[in-house]
Design an enzyme around this catalytic site. Structure first.
Site, mmCIF file in Angstrom:
data_model
loop_
_atom_site.group_PDB
_atom_site.id
_atom_site.type_symbol
_atom_site.label_atom_id
_atom_site.label_comp_id
_atom_site.label_asym_id
_atom_site.label_seq_id
_atom_site.Cartn_x
_atom_site.Cartn_y
_atom_site.Cartn_z
ATOM 1 N N THR A 185 -14.587 -22.265 20.017
ATOM 2 C CA THR A 185 -14.023 -22.061 21.354
ATOM 3 C C THR A 185 -15.188 -21.776 22.296
ATOM 4 O O THR A 185 -16.238 -21.312 21.861
ATOM 5 C CB THR A 185 -13.047 -20.873 21.394
ATOM 6 O OG1 THR A 185 -13.769 -19.694 21.049
ATOM 7 C CG2 THR A 185 -11.899 -21.058 20.431
ATOM 8 N N LYS A 441 -2.380 -7.570 38.990
ATOM 9 C CA LYS A 441 -1.404 -6.481 38.971
ATOM 10 C C LYS A 441 -1.392 -5.812 40.333
ATOM 11 O O LYS A 441 -2.340 -5.146 40.719
ATOM 12 C CB LYS A 441 -1.761 -5.463 37.893
ATOM 13 C CG LYS A 441 -1.675 -6.035 36.499
ATOM 14 C CD LYS A 441 -1.682 -4.928 35.447
ATOM 15 C CE LYS A 441 -1.660 -5.541 34.062
ATOM 16 N NZ LYS A 441 -2.971 -5.647 33.442
ATOM 17 N N TRP A 446 3.438 -8.004 38.470
ATOM 18 C CA TRP A 446 2.475 -9.068 38.187
ATOM 19 C C TRP A 446 2.648 -10.216 39.168
ATOM 20 O O TRP A 446 3.762 -10.655 39.451
ATOM 21 C CB TRP A 446 2.678 -9.613 36.772
ATOM 22 C CG TRP A 446 2.213 -8.667 35.712
ATOM 23 C CD1 TRP A 446 1.655 -7.436 35.896
ATOM 24 C CD2 TRP A 446 2.281 -8.881 34.300
ATOM 25 N NE1 TRP A 446 1.371 -6.868 34.686
ATOM 26 C CE2 TRP A 446 1.744 -7.728 33.688
ATOM 27 C CE3 TRP A 446 2.728 -9.927 33.501
ATOM 28 C CZ2 TRP A 446 1.644 -7.589 32.308
ATOM 29 C CZ3 TRP A 446 2.635 -9.799 32.129
ATOM 30 C CH2 TRP A 446 2.093 -8.638 31.534
HETATM 31 P P1 ADP Z 1 -11.454 -22.858 25.942
HETATM 32 O O1 ADP Z 1 -10.880 -22.276 27.200
HETATM 33 O O2 ADP Z 1 -12.388 -21.996 25.230
HETATM 34 O O3 ADP Z 1 -11.856 -24.264 26.107
HETATM 35 P P2 ADP Z 1 -9.067 -23.725 24.758
HETATM 36 O O4 ADP Z 1 -9.346 -25.123 25.144
HETATM 37 O O5 ADP Z 1 -8.591 -23.456 23.418
HETATM 38 O O6 ADP Z 1 -10.298 -22.860 24.915
HETATM 39 O O7 ADP Z 1 -8.132 -23.104 25.862
HETATM 40 C C1 ADP Z 1 -6.865 -22.638 25.579
HETATM 41 C C2 ADP Z 1 -6.270 -21.994 26.795
HETATM 42 O O8 ADP Z 1 -6.190 -22.916 27.874
HETATM 43 C C3 ADP Z 1 -4.872 -21.513 26.604
HETATM 44 O O9 ADP Z 1 -4.832 -20.274 25.951
HETATM 45 C C4 ADP Z 1 -4.363 -21.447 28.034
HETATM 46 O O10 ADP Z 1 -4.763 -20.254 28.672
HETATM 47 C C5 ADP Z 1 -5.077 -22.588 28.684
HETATM 48 N N1 ADP Z 1 -4.174 -23.732 28.782
HETATM 49 C C6 ADP Z 1 -4.135 -24.802 27.996
HETATM 50 N N2 ADP Z 1 -3.214 -25.684 28.422
HETATM 51 C C7 ADP Z 1 -2.641 -25.149 29.517
HETATM 52 C C8 ADP Z 1 -1.607 -25.555 30.418
HETATM 53 N N3 ADP Z 1 -0.987 -26.727 30.318
HETATM 54 N N4 ADP Z 1 -1.273 -24.717 31.420
HETATM 55 C C9 ADP Z 1 -1.879 -23.524 31.577
HETATM 56 N N5 ADP Z 1 -2.867 -23.096 30.766
HETATM 57 C C10 ADP Z 1 -3.244 -23.890 29.755
#
Ligand code: ADP
Length: 546
Positions: A185, A441, A446
């Site tokens: 990640t 907040k 929220w």
């Molecule tokens: P990184 O941010 O490290 O690249 P990821 O690609 O695994 O890691 O990101 C996952 C995060 O991206 C989720 O936990 C969420 O917060 C956000 N995310 C992914 N898809 C969506 C979406 N369609 N809408 C809103 N947030 C999203």
């Protein structure tokens, strides 16, 4: 009593064999650094994957070696995906947009034995190679004619390496739980964390992604993964496409060039594409400016961050493209939910339809969701109550690689804590309101930064918008809207506030609007609110005493 069915392990080798036998002539088309348009077939790809597997053996890679790739989306990367994983090794895709120190950390943490690198990233590895003593050799993904002079130690040329190898190889019979891939990640806080996929999880993800109410893939599709192969296996598309025998079209290093993407879409018959919202904006703008059609594109999987309504509508109304708004995570291989219509949602009109399009959709079969309050009590799926999203499922990680349970993201009963905040309606449609760490907040309530950004993005003068919470003496935090204007369009803060006033609750309205030339993004192309908060650390609200 046990059933009497064969026990065939779920492996990527099975998908590869199927693709090679049943779709041998299907094409894989790639832009690469050394070729403007390379074209060959599944049969060629998997023949070369066998040569590559022999090459890995000849290099002396251990049977379960982690093999790094630092590369764009193209046919050589595809060969690596299959050759590394199906020979029992672990394909460790490295995000080249990470800082050098992070790349060095993950190469060492993963204990990569070899790293395959695109021409564009040779310099990046040269800068850190001395700090990666465990790497036994590097392979530059090019042919002899384009091989650069490099200080990388023990370096090979990909095509020369392959040319010396036989194209027969006995793929090992693998246990389906054998690790197949490793993806870190992006680690916006702390060091990146490794997610170690196995064959079973990758195969289950591929089967499910192909379902009609997921990406709906078939042999009649042309698939253009714009999402990089270093970002959660290009969301599993290189596996799902082969499972169904779809044509694959790879943009190589040109994934940010909208004219190249449009050429590939129209010239190669692309019907499905996938990427984060930030890559879609330039494509839509380019199509609007040039009047170009995006036919035959029919679906666009957009995820990674919330897709603004304006983007969903632009694809639908100008190009007849259905946006499949998806939510997922590196830890989830990555697909968790997809917003696909049901008869009920398709019948919605007006504002109800717009609201519905913003949902990230329902859980894919094989993934379970729940939301909990601050005391870890499960919340109802009423579409109103908002809580912490937790998941479990067939392709969800149960721990991080070599962190020995210290990843801190799993509860005692195994549920994975996503770090996202959402509501879920009675039909299972989920709506992310924020990442837990980005929630604003205000006076104990929220405010959803995602909803505000979404509304702001709909304003014709806004190219990109971010909302962060800033300290307020009375309300604890208040929203601040940070905007990149579209060039040549005049807009003042009051315009944006009154635009938002028609779309969100009054007490949600940002206390101020700041215009910037650009917003910071993470290595995966998402807004980096962490960095934005740092940049605006000295910002004070105009009326912080109110
Ligand atoms: P990184 O941010 O490290 O690249 P990821 O690609 O695994 O890691 O990101 C996952 C995060 O991206 C989720 O936990 C969420 O917060 C956000 N995310 C992914 N898809 C969506 C979406 N369609 N809408 C809103 N947030 C999203």
């Amino acid at each position: 009593m046990q059933g009497l069915m064969m026990d065939m392990p779920l492996t990527l080798t099975m998908i590869m064999r199927h693709g090679e036998r049943s779709h041998a002539a299907r094409q894989i088309v790639s832009v690469t650094a050394d070729s403007p348009l390379h074209r060959y077939t599944y049969a060629d790809c998997f023949r070369r994957a066998r040569q590559l597997a022999n090459a890995l053996g000849a290099l002396g890679a251990s049977p379960d070696a982690r093999v790094g790739t630092l590369a764009w989306n193209d046919y050589r990367h595809m060969e690596l995906y299959y050759a590394i994983s199906c020979s029992g090794r672990v394909c460790h895709t490295i995000n080249p947009r990470l800082f050098d120190a992070q790349i060095e950390y993950i190469i060492n943490h993963a204990e990569d034995e070899f790293v395959f690198v695109d021409l564009a990233f040779v310099g990046k590895l040269e800068a850190i190679a001395a700090q990666c003593p465990g790497v036994r050799g590097y392979v530059v993904m090019t042919d002899a004619a384009h091989m650069p002079a490099t200080s990388l130690p023990n370096v090979h040329c990909y095509e020369t390496l392959l040319a010396g190898q036989r194209d027969d190889f006995e793929w090992p019979a693998l246990d389906e739980r054998t690790a197949s891939g490793l993806c870190y990640t992006s680690g916006t806080t702390g060091n990146p964390k490794g997610v170690l996929y196995n064959h079973r999880s990758a195969v289950m993800m591929a089967y499910t992604a192909a379902l009609p109410d997921a990406v709906n893939l078939s042999a009649n599709d042309g698939v253009l993964p714009i999402v990089p192969m270093f970002h959660v296996n290009a969301w599993g598309l290189p596996f799902a496409a082969v499972l169904v025998g779809a044509k694959l079209v790879f943009p190589g290093p040109r994934l940010s060039a909208p004219e190249v993407l449009a050429d590939l879409i129209t010239g190669e018959g692309v019907t499905v594409s996938a990427g984060v919202p930030t890559v879609c904006l330039p494509l839509l703008d380019y199509a609007a400016q040039t009047g170009r059609s995006l036919a035959p594109l029919s679906r666009f999987v957009i995820g990674g961050s919330a897709c603004p309504l304006s983007m969903i509508e632009a694809f639908r109304d100008r190009h007849g493209v259905k946006v499949l708004h998806a939510w997922g995570m590196t830890e989830m291989s990555p697909l968790g939910t997809v917003n696909a219509d049901t008869p009920e949602t398709a019948a919605l009109g007006g504002a109800a339809r717009s609201e519905q399009l913003l949902s990230q959709g329902r859980a894919l079969p094989g993934v379970e969701l729940k939301i909990t309050d601050e005391d870890n009590r499960e919340l109802p799926w009423d579409g109103q109550q908002v809580g912490a999203l937790k998941v479990r499922g067939l392709w969800v990680c149960r721990d991080y690689y070599r962190l020995d349970g210290q990843g801190g993201a799993h509860e005692a009963d195994g549920w994975f804590v996503t770090g996202d905040i959402c509501s879920i309606d009675p039909n299972g449609f989920m709506r992310i309101t924020d990442r837990a760490k980005d929630v604003i907040k205000s006076g104990g309530e929220w405010i959803s930064s995602i909803d505000l950004e979404n509304a702001a993005m709909g304003h014709p003068a806004v190219a990109e918008a971010a909302v962060i919470g800033v300290p307020h003496p009375k309300w604890q935090e208040r929203p601040l809207l940070v905007v990149v204007k579209k060039s040549g369009v005049a807009v003042v803060p009051a315009d944006l506030i009154s635009w938002l006033g028609e779309r969100v609750a009054k007490w949600w309205l940002p206390d101020d609007v700041v215009f910037v030339d650009e917003l910071p993004h993470t290595a995966t192309g998402k807004l980096s609110k962490l960095e934005l908060r740092k940049r605006l650390a000295d910002y004070r609200l105009p009326d912080a005493s109110a």
